[in-house]
Design an enzyme around this catalytic site. Structure first.
Site, PDB file in Angstrom:
ATOM      1  N   GLU A   1       4.304 -10.738   4.722  1.00  0.00           N
ATOM      2  CA  GLU A   1       4.018  -9.497   5.112  1.00  0.00           C
ATOM      3  C   GLU A   1       2.844  -9.115   6.198  1.00  0.00           C
ATOM      4  O   GLU A   1       2.796  -8.271   7.055  1.00  0.00           O
ATOM      5  CB  GLU A   1       3.768  -8.544   3.902  1.00  0.00           C
TER       6      GLU A   1
ATOM      7  N   LYS B   1       0.656   5.560  -5.664  1.00  0.00           N
ATOM      8  CA  LYS B   1      -0.029   4.430  -5.009  1.00  0.00           C
ATOM      9  C   LYS B   1      -1.216   5.052  -4.238  1.00  0.00           C
ATOM     10  O   LYS B   1      -2.004   3.746  -3.732  1.00  0.00           O
ATOM     11  CB  LYS B   1       0.913   3.759  -4.293  1.00  0.00           C
TER      12      LYS B   1
END
Length: 243
Positions: free
Chosen positions: A123, A141
């Site tokens: 990533e 989040k």
């Protein structure tokens, strides 16, 4: 990208949407909103995780033709290929127009904790090749200070005991991530430590420090590869946060 502790700008836009209740519905809504950042016939980067899976599904169902997608994991590659989205080898690509991925935590500066899906190394590589990082998350989040979610760190197996000691000296408890009574092995053949008990008040400094420890492949603090935009799903709609 700004590399200091303050975002260059911060704007918030709220798009009206019907009331949403379930987390799955929020993920689907924010994944669909991310399609607006996919330019036709462009090269894009695609992350890993449940919210990204929703994005991959939405992209496949859309009429947006892409030249190709750079993938951050075997799982995302397989999902895209199964749905007919062309996957490109990043070694053949100089840059990507956008990288779309989720996060385990994101703060008010666009700094993130990632790696809950064990794909943090790839990533970070894909994010570094993208001109823009669009983070897609639900409101759970978004945090003021990161650290409630255990910090993932990909490590070379022989270094595990020493890195656990290093984190202990910082006041953190590092635990080897297991799967079916065996250490989880990443797509890169390495292990994951999940570090509990750290408050990430200076994410960039901590990312730089941990990255220097011998045996650390990647730490899951994304401060140098922070988000440029966060699409934040809430029950009242998708907020667009710009950093």
């Amino acid at each position: 990208r700004d590399m200091d502790n303050q975002p260059s700008s911060l704007k918030m836009e709220l798009s009206p949407m019907s009331q949403l209740s379930s987390q799955d519905a929020l993920k689907a809504q924010v994944a669909h909103a991310a399609l607006a950042y996919v330019q036709p016939h462009s090269l894009i980067g695609v992350g890993t995780g449940s919210t990204v899976n929703c994005f991959i599904d939405a992209l496949a169902q859309s009429a947006i033709p892409v030249q190709g997608a750079g993938s951050s994991s075997i799982a995302s590659t397989q999902r895209m290929q199964a749905l007919g989205i062309p996957v490109v080898d990043l070694t053949d690509v100089q840059s990507l127009s956008v990288y779309i991925d989720g996060a385990d935590e994101i703060d008010g500066h666009g700094y993130m904790v990632k790696g809950g899906g064990a794909a943090l190394t790839r990533e970070k590589i894909v994010a570094a090749q993208a001109k823009q990082f669009v983070c897609i998350v639900d409101q759970s989040k978004r945090v003021d200070v990161m650290g409630a979610f255990p910090l993932p760190v990909e490590v070379i197996p022989m270094a595990v005991p020493q890195i656990i000691r290093e984190f202990s000296a910082l006041g953190g408890q590092a635990v080897l991530r297991m799967r079916e009574a065996q250490p989880l092995v990443t797509d890169n053949g390495q292990y994951i430590l999940d570090v509990h008990g750290l408050k990430l008040t200076e994410p960039m400094a901590l990312e730089a420090r941990i990255s220097q420890w011998p045996g650390v492949v990647t730490v899951g603090i994304f401060a140098f590869q922070k988000a440029d935009i966060c699409l934040l799903a809430t029950p009242d709609g998708v907020q667009t946060l710009r950093y």
